[in-house]
Design an enzyme around this catalytic site. Structure first.
Site, PDB file in Angstrom:
ATOM      1  N   ASP A  57     -14.406  13.546 -10.611  1.00 47.51           N
ATOM      2  CA  ASP A  57     -13.297  13.582  -9.866  1.00 47.51           C
ATOM      3  C   ASP A  57     -12.614  13.120 -10.922  1.00 47.51           C
ATOM      4  O   ASP A  57     -11.190  13.616 -11.677  1.00 47.51           O
ATOM      5  CB  ASP A  57     -13.411  12.371  -9.157  1.00 47.51           C
ATOM      6  N   GLU A 128     -16.918  18.501  -8.270  1.00 44.59           N
ATOM      7  CA  GLU A 128     -16.679  17.287  -9.340  1.00 44.59           C
ATOM      8  C   GLU A 128     -18.271  16.941  -9.648  1.00 44.59           C
ATOM      9  O   GLU A 128     -17.649  16.537 -10.782  1.00 44.59           O
ATOM     10  CB  GLU A 128     -16.030  16.455  -8.129  1.00 44.59           C
TER      11      GLU A 128
END
Length: 161
Positions: A57, A128
């Site tokens: 992220d 991610e």
């Protein structure tokens, strides 16, 4: 979706196919294995992709910010923030994941039922995780390569701001 108890040969095949799909060859394929391991198929939470998702992220956010900064010098901070929010959203991450076919390579537990379509959150989390795995394996240059060569999504987000 591959079962979590795949024999070693099948697992290697899955990892090879995934590397072909993402256009990156891992020096440490175990990082990719972690990135593709959903908590439902891991023996412990630490053996799943959750920690990589956390790192991914942030890597994704930084890569996106750098590329937006370089590609759109005329944009002010507020404009860049809006575009970044669209580019790194769950929906967009899930779309990237779908485009790469990452759902086909996931190691899911028997109790996970996708009813024909992989849930958006699982796809986004996987994307991610893969970004983080590439970053850990190949560094900043490897993590930014796909973003330097593709700009249409950022341009689309930028023009619809």
């Amino acid at each position: 979706m591959p079962p979590s108890d795949s024999p070693g040969g099948r697992e290697r095949e899955i990892l090879d196919e995934c590397q072909d799909a993402i256009g990156y060859r891992f020096q440490k394929p175990e990082l990719l294995r972690f990135a593709l391991t959903h908590t439902s198929s891991a023996n412990t939470r630490a053996a799943s992709n959750e920690r990589l998702e956390f790192l991914g992220d942030s890597v994704l956010g930084l890569v996106t910010c750098e590329q937006l900064y370089l590609r759109f010098p005329e944009y002010q901070e507020g404009d860049l923030t809006k575009v970044k929010s669209a580019v790194v959203s769950r929906k967009t991450c899930a779309q990237f994941s779908r485009e790469l076919g990452l759902g086909d390579f996931l190691f899911l537990g028997r109790g996970v039922h996708t009813h024909g379509e992989m849930p958006l959150n699982i796809l986004a989390n996987t994307f991610e995780s893969v970004v983080a795995a590439v970053f850990l394996d190949g560094g900043w240059g490897a993590a930014t390569r796909p973003f330097r060569t593709s700009g249409p999504r950022a341009r689309t987000c930028a023009t619809t701001r």
